[in-house]
Design a protein around this motif. Structure first.
Motif, short mmCIF file in Angstrom:
data_model
loop_
_atom_site.label_atom_id
_atom_site.label_comp_id
_atom_site.label_asym_id
_atom_site.label_seq_id
_atom_site.Cartn_x
_atom_site.Cartn_y
_atom_site.Cartn_z
N PRO A 1 7.79 5.16 7.16
CA PRO A 1 6.70 4.30 7.62
C PRO A 1 5.70 4.05 6.48
O PRO A 1 4.81 4.86 6.22
N THR A 2 5.85 2.95 5.77
CA THR A 2 4.94 2.62 4.67
C THR A 2 3.72 1.84 5.14
O THR A 2 2.80 1.63 4.35
N GLY A 3 3.74 1.38 6.39
CA GLY A 3 2.64 0.58 6.88
C GLY A 3 2.87 -0.91 6.73
O GLY A 3 2.08 -1.71 7.23
N TRP A 4 3.93 -1.29 6.03
CA TRP A 4 4.28 -2.70 5.84
C TRP A 4 5.72 -2.88 6.25
O TRP A 4 6.62 -2.27 5.67
N VAL A 5 5.95 -3.70 7.25
CA VAL A 5 7.28 -3.83 7.82
C VAL A 5 8.29 -4.29 6.77
O VAL A 5 9.42 -3.79 6.71
N ASP B 1 9.27 -1.44 4.63
CA ASP B 1 10.13 -0.53 5.40
C ASP B 1 11.57 -1.03 5.43
O ASP B 1 12.52 -0.27 5.21
#
Length: 619
Positions: free
Chosen positions: A472-476, A479
């Motif tokens: 989960p990098t926070g940016w789809v 990811d």
């Protein structure tokens, strides 16, 4: 250099010039070989769509039929194959949407369907929605447009990699310790899909494998007397073709399909029930397909270029580029072609990029990449020629303009697909293992590189298949980029082996770089004459007519990586001016030969008399 060596007086030609224009049988034999290529290609195309389409949202009553998607993929692959055999690497390569397209496409489509993670078919990706209709899943058409957008991006990136010369540069720096684990993983990465399709009926799959092994290995030297082809001029007969080995994929494929058709006609239940239902629903969707329809760009809407499609498209391009470069080297080694020059590798990748661009514009869910399965089938049958591939490309274009005919491919039993995967990808594994002979495999350095790269290439995708939410990098988009990149075994193996091989210290002998590169990159130990560069130009060079038409500006950037260097052209001019036609040689672009079985008495005789031509193709 002419297409063959001087023959010793009184010796017979052991290689059959099967596709020479002077042969009455040329079209018959070429069509049979083209049908063999098409059979393997059809299995891979059906596998791609059978695994990808269930990850998309539920099909609406007016959604695109499966046969129309299959037809568009065939159309794009046919155009790409023509470009590959005329302007690209010029190797007899068939194009398909490879597994390097399948895994990222399934990751993207599963994300669009908001599905949970499973490993239903053995491929390390996220799965579909647990319910028939997810609330926020979106339409099937919109999902296909975004997947097509990723395919379009991959085509652009492949073009950039080919025009910049990156792949040709990397291919020249891949030694045995890079090629061995890469080829092995390419073959091993398909074992789960093979088992998934074989489990519909193991008896059918084992029957196909048994026939293929028997025809290609045990009866490989069997020559049928009625297969002696007559020349149209002179009425002389050539030696009969080793028919069972030459068609060791087509004959088992046809026999097993006939057996399955008879069992179905007799209402004998022989397939797994749940997979049969899936196949019937897939095949029944082809009934509404038209008999004739020319696909055109934007018919189903233009591809969607979203950040998600951009991220997945980059992974598609990287994975398919590694797969294609490996396929070029694999095909050259199996067919004993000369060493692959960088400009041919770059041109081949550019043609695949153009094919992927066309596929994306047509709305196909997969791009075009060199087929490892078809290259392995050509090595198994030892029948290498451009002409049957070009005939197969024409058949693909015709099927692409007839969705109803393309839908007939959906009737192929699923167990046959599994058997084809087992037979063809096993050759890739064996070819990879054979590269270890050129390096010091007893070295601790090499043992670690091989073990670590192969183990991680199988471990990492398996881990992400069970826990894909661990990035989960926070940016789809990021990811999806990491998830797609780390679930493609070829990417992991290629990167790790290339990095470790070129950074871990080791002697040249230890790394296998003291042996002749022509032996481990192309040949199998056959005699190499002093005119090897001329043979490489004969195999990989552009047609003479096209070379004369090319302007001098094509040697400038960015086209300089697609043309041979000035030194090679000077050598070609000197050789062309000083060399007179020789007896026993073939005209340029005319000498395709079926190769004698390695290790047979015919091959030894041909080597001893310098009669066996390295590998020749037709234009």
């Amino acid at each position: 250099m002419p297409g063959g060596h001087r023959r010793a007086p009184g010796t017979r030609n052991l290689a059959l010039a099967s596709c020479s224009p002077q042969k009455m049988c040329s079209w018959m034999l070429s069509c049979c070989l083209a049908l063999q290529h098409l059979a393997v290609q059809a299995s891979l195309l059906c596998i791609f769509h059978l695994l990808l389409l269930p990850t998309l949202p539920e099909e609406s009553p007016h959604a695109q039929a499966t046969s129309e998607l299959l037809a568009r993929s065939l159309f794009a692959c046919g155009i790409s194959m023509v470009l590959q055999t005329t302007l690209g690497s010029r190797l007899p390569l068939v194009h398909i949407p490879s597994f390097e397209y399948l895994v990222p496409a399934m990751v993207l489509s599963s994300h669009l369907s908001l599905g949970a993670s499973t490993d239903r078919n053995g491929t390390a990706v996220a799965s579909t929605c647990p319910t028939p209709h997810c609330a926020d899943a979106g339409s099937r058409a919109a999902s296909l447009q975004e997947v097509s957008g990723a395919v379009l991006v991959s085509g652009l990136v492949q073009l950039a990699l080919g025009m910049s010369g990156v792949c040709g540069w990397a291919a020249q720096r891949c030694g045995p310790m890079v090629l061995a684990p890469s080829f092995s993983i390419i073959g091993l990465s398909a074992y789960k899909e093979a088992a998934f399709f074989c489990c519909t009926n193991w008896a059918v799959a084992l029957l196909l494998m048994f026939l293929a092994v028997t025809f290609s290995q045990h009866l490989g030297s069997c020559r049928l007397p009625f297969c002696a082809w007559l020349q149209t001029r002179g009425g002389s007969a050539e030696p009969s073709v080793p028919t069972l080995r030459t068609f060791s994929v087509l004959l088992p494929f046809a026999c097993v399909c006939i057996v399955c058709a008879i069992l179905s006609r007799l209402h004998v239940s022989w397939e797994s029930l749940d997979l049969v239902i899936a196949q019937l629903s897939w095949a029944n969707s082809t009934i509404r397909a038209p008999w004739f329809h020319i696909p055109y760009a934007g018919e189903w809407g233009w591809p969607l270029l979203t950040p998600r499609a951009l991220a997945v498209g980059i992974v598609m391009a990287v994975g398919c580029s590694m797969n294609s470069v490996g396929c070029y080297m694999l095909c050259g080694r199996l067919l004993r072609a000369p060493q692959l020059p960088p400009h041919a590798c770059n041109r081949g990748l550019c043609t695949e990029g153009l094919g992927s661009l066309l596929a994306g514009l047509l709305g196909a869910p997969g791009g075009t990449a060199a087929s490892i399965a078809n290259a392995c089938a050509a090595g198994l049958t030892q029948a290498g020629s451009r002409f049957p591939v070009q005939v197969s490309a024409l058949a693909c274009v015709v099927l692409g303009m007839s969705p109803r005919l393309a839908g007939l491919l959906t009737r192929i039993p699923l167990a046959v697909h599994g058997g084809v995967l087992c037979v063809t990808y096993a050759v890739a594994v064996g070819t990879g293992i054979s590269y270890f002979q050129y390096a010091d495999i007893d070295s601790g350095r090499n043992i670690f590189i091989v073990g670590f790269t192969m183990f991680m290439a199988l471990l990492v995708p398996r881990w992400f298949s069970t826990a894909p939410a661990h990035l989960p990098t926070g940016w789809v988009s990021l990811d999806l980029l990491f998830l797609s990149l780390l679930t493609v075994p070829v990417v992991l193996t290629g990167f790790l082996s290339f990095f470790l091989e070129n950074t871990v210290s080791g002697t040249l002998e230890e790394r296998g770089l003291l042996s002749d590169p022509a032996l481990w990159k192309a040949g199998v130990g056959a005699h190499r004459p002093c005119g090897e560069k001329g043979e490489a130009r004969q195999v990989y060079g552009l047609p003479a007519v096209l070379r004369r038409l090319l302007p001098s500006s094509c040697k400038a950037f960015p086209c300089c990586f697609l043309c041979p260097g000035s030194e090679e052209e000077e050598e070609e001019g000197e050789e062309g001016g000083s060399r007179a036609p020789e007896e026993g040689t073939t005209a340029p672009g005319e000498g395709m030969h079926l190769l004698p079985k390695p290790g047979s008495g015919e091959l030894q005789l041909a080597r001893s008399e310098m009669e066996l031509s390295t590998w020749h193709t037709v234009t």
